[in-house]
Design a protein around this motif. Structure first.
Motif, PDB file in Angstrom:
ATOM      1  N   THR A  38      -3.753   5.603  -5.705  1.00  0.00           N
ATOM      2  CA  THR A  38      -5.039   5.037  -6.110  1.00  0.00           C
ATOM      3  C   THR A  38      -6.194   5.766  -5.426  1.00  0.00           C
ATOM      4  O   THR A  38      -6.169   5.962  -4.206  1.00  0.00           O
TER       5      THR A  38
ATOM      6  N   ASP B  78      -7.934  -1.575  -0.503  1.00  0.00           N
ATOM      7  CA  ASP B  78      -6.580  -1.100  -0.237  1.00  0.00           C
ATOM      8  C   ASP B  78      -6.418  -0.676   1.221  1.00  0.00           C
ATOM      9  O   ASP B  78      -5.345  -0.820   1.806  1.00  0.00           O
TER      10      ASP B  78
ATOM     11  N   GLN C 294      -0.082  11.042  -6.565  1.00  0.00           N
ATOM     12  CA  GLN C 294      -0.570  11.232  -7.930  1.00  0.00           C
ATOM     13  C   GLN C 294       0.304  12.217  -8.697  1.00  0.00           C
ATOM     14  O   GLN C 294       0.553  12.038  -9.897  1.00  0.00           O
TER      15      GLN C 294
ATOM     16  N   LYS D 189      -5.184   6.110 -12.710  1.00  0.00           N
ATOM     17  CA  LYS D 189      -5.225   6.644 -11.347  1.00  0.00           C
ATOM     18  C   LYS D 189      -5.224   8.171 -11.317  1.00  0.00           C
ATOM     19  O   LYS D 189      -5.610   8.769 -10.313  1.00  0.00           O
TER      20      LYS D 189
ATOM     21  N   GLN E 270     -11.766  -6.693  -9.103  1.00  0.00           N
ATOM     22  CA  GLN E 270     -10.863  -6.066  -8.144  1.00  0.00           C
ATOM     23  C   GLN E 270     -11.046  -6.697  -6.762  1.00  0.00           C
ATOM     24  O   GLN E 270     -12.158  -6.789  -6.266  1.00  0.00           O
TER      25      GLN E 270
ATOM     26  N   ASP F 193      -1.622  -2.771  -5.012  1.00  0.00           N
ATOM     27  CA  ASP F 193      -3.014  -2.337  -4.872  1.00  0.00           C
ATOM     28  C   ASP F 193      -3.933  -3.146  -5.780  1.00  0.00           C
ATOM     29  O   ASP F 193      -3.511  -3.690  -6.802  1.00  0.00           O
TER      30      ASP F 193
ATOM     31  N   GLN G  21      -6.408  -2.450  -7.806  1.00  0.00           N
ATOM     32  CA  GLN G  21      -6.714  -2.039  -9.179  1.00  0.00           C
ATOM     33  C   GLN G  21      -5.565  -2.377 -10.132  1.00  0.00           C
ATOM     34  O   GLN G  21      -5.788  -2.807 -11.264  1.00  0.00           O
ATOM     35  N   THR G  22      -4.332  -2.213  -9.678  1.00  0.00           N
ATOM     36  CA  THR G  22      -3.190  -2.620 -10.502  1.00  0.00           C
ATOM     37  C   THR G  22      -3.179  -4.139 -10.691  1.00  0.00           C
ATOM     38  O   THR G  22      -2.910  -4.634 -11.792  1.00  0.00           O
TER      39      THR G  22
ATOM     40  N   GLU H 108     -12.778   2.175 -14.425  1.00  0.00           N
ATOM     41  CA  GLU H 108     -11.342   1.884 -14.506  1.00  0.00           C
ATOM     42  C   GLU H 108     -11.090   0.549 -15.204  1.00  0.00           C
ATOM     43  O   GLU H 108     -10.242   0.464 -16.112  1.00  0.00           O
TER      44      GLU H 108
END
Length: 471
Positions: free
Chosen positions: A32, A38, A55, A134, A298, A311, A313-314, A355
């Protein structure tokens, strides 16, 4: 963090180090782009090299992995069960053989038409779209989201090409009728409110909820505005108000990406279904029957200690799996509202907003964004100008607007009514068609969509003056 654990499932040699990630949620977290939430949770990559390693591994991961490995266990979370049980294998089939990186290339290519993206939605899981986001640059997030089309309707039709709607947010610190009405009128005369007129109540009592709904209904009827309104009280308050005969258009609720986090909000999927059924039974829509309004952000699961080591964002994308079960008219992320503990500065807020919009649109939601920040964040209105401009190019369904960009009840900074005028003039985005027709009819805009002079606004004032003894 380098690791040599023999049980590590994802490994890569990079920069003279073997990087190892034990499971899917660890890989997603380390991949991320940096954000303070995070880091706070101890999930972020320690270095840019570790992030790049994650990544690269993520890009080579088959999309089918997300159907075989849940980041939150199936047996522990009804959100996970909804994600898996609602998945459509036939819709997923065209991309089943792709990796996350190949999916990115497909999304950016000519095959990913609006029609193809719409057909794909039931086959996508939140974790898939979070993963591909991501490894995307901002321009990738914008380019793909701009191709996605999601249309919803209640009294106005939202999400049509070339259109941008706004939420008119006339909050007041004490829920004073005249204060709400004045801010509402201020928004209407500048063309705000085609997504919804939504008031965040200072309290969550049923009597106040009904009073605020009745006030907005009175404005709607007296000015004959084709708008939907919403008092953003708790879903249980809305259900009780409906039972008492209140004029409820939309039912609102904040939601998150795990059963535990939603429990912290006092809701579950069954309660949301009950609320949707109650609102549908009123039959108040004229252009459509989409009656739910959800808000996400988020960091909400992390702030409730209900993120399961995933995390932020997920976890945010997983909230969209909750939302899409209920055919919402509106969904918006309050991207900078939760604070710098989760999104530290303007750079992190900008990326998170794009995002969230991208992930929501891919999953079939009518995504809006509260382009906002708190006063203790390292951000300012220049950052909000930039994010607004990028989001509109990405095809955002709606944005939130408040008087002077300063919410006097929630004490945070958002967009002003006049910021919406700026972006309409710059991009040529029109209002929702039903609302636009009303604006032309009463003389607030001309046929080209340009704001008219103040005389038209003055003509509405006598009608508004009848509301609650004047405004």
């Amino acid at each position: 963090m380098s690791a040599t654990s023999p049980r590590a499932r994802h490994t890569i040699d990079l920069g003279g180090t073997r990087w190892a990630f034990d499971d899917l949620k660890t890989l997603l977290a380390r991949a991320t782009p940096l954000r303070s939430g995070d880091q706070l949770a101890g999930l972020a990559a320690d270095t840019a090299v570790e992030r790049m390693a994650a990544q690269m591994l993520l890009a080579d991961l088959p999309l089918s992995t997300f159907l075989d490995e849940a980041v939150v266990p199936y047996e522990d979370c009804e959100v996970t069960r909804a994600i898996i049980d609602d998945h459509d294998p036939a819709a997923f089939a065209p991309i089943r053989s792709l990796t996350v990186g190949a999916f990115r290339e497909w999304l950016l290519g000519p095959e990913a038409t609006p029609e193809a993206l719409a057909a794909l939605r039931p086959g996508l899981t939140p974790e898939m779209v979070a993963a591909v986001s991501k490894i995307m640059r901002l321009q990738d997030l914008i380019a793909v989201a701009a191709k996605a089309r999601v249309t919803t309707a209640f009294r106005t039709t939202l999400g049509l090409p070339g259109r941008l709607a706004t939420r008119l947010q006339p909050n007041h610190p004490t829920d004073d009728d005249r204060g709400i009405a004045a801010a509402l009128f201020d928004g209407l005369i500048t063309g705000a409110g085609d997504a919804v007129v939504g008031v965040n109540p200072a309290t969550d009592g049923v009597d106040d909820y009904i009073r605020i709904c009745s006030l907005m209904e009175e404005v709607r009827l007296k000015l004959e505005v084709p708008m939907q309104h919403c008092c953003l009280g708790h879903v249980t308050t809305a259900i009780e108000a409906i039972g008492r005969g209140a004029p409820v258009d939309l039912v609102f609720q904040s939601i998150a990406g795990s059963e535990a986090a939603n429990r912290g909000f006092g809701v579950d999927l069954a309660l949301l279904a009950e609320a949707q059924e109650a609102a549908l039974a009123l039959g108040r829509g004229t252009a459509g029957t989409d009656v739910m309004y959800f808000e996400t952000g988020q960091g909400s699961a992390l702030s409730a200690d209900a993120h399961h080591g995933v995390d932020q964002q997920t976890m945010e994308a997983r909230a969209y799996a909750v939302a899409r079960r209920f055919r919402p008219l509106l969904v918006n992320t309050v991207v900078g509202f939760i604070g710098p503990e989760y999104l530290y500065d303007g750079k992190q807020i900008t990326r998170a907003g794009l995002e969230d919009h991208f992930c929501g649109k891919l999953l079939g939601l009518p995504m809006g964004v509260d382009v906002c920040y708190t006063n203790h964040a390292d951000a300012d209105q220049d950052d909000m100008d930039a994010l607004l401009t990028l989001l509109v190019q990405a095809g955002v369904t709606f944005v939130i607007t408040v008087p002077g960009a300063d919410d006097v009840m929630l004490n945070y900074q958002s967009l002003s009514y006049h910021d919406a005028l700026y972006i309409r003039e710059l991009t040529g985005r029109r209002h929702a068609p039903e609302f636009e027709a009303w604006l032309v009819k009463v003389g607030l805009i001309d046929q080209a969509g340009r704001l008219a002079d103040a005389n038209a606004a003055a003509a509405l004032r006598p009608a508004l003056g009848l509301i609650r003894g004047g405004a």
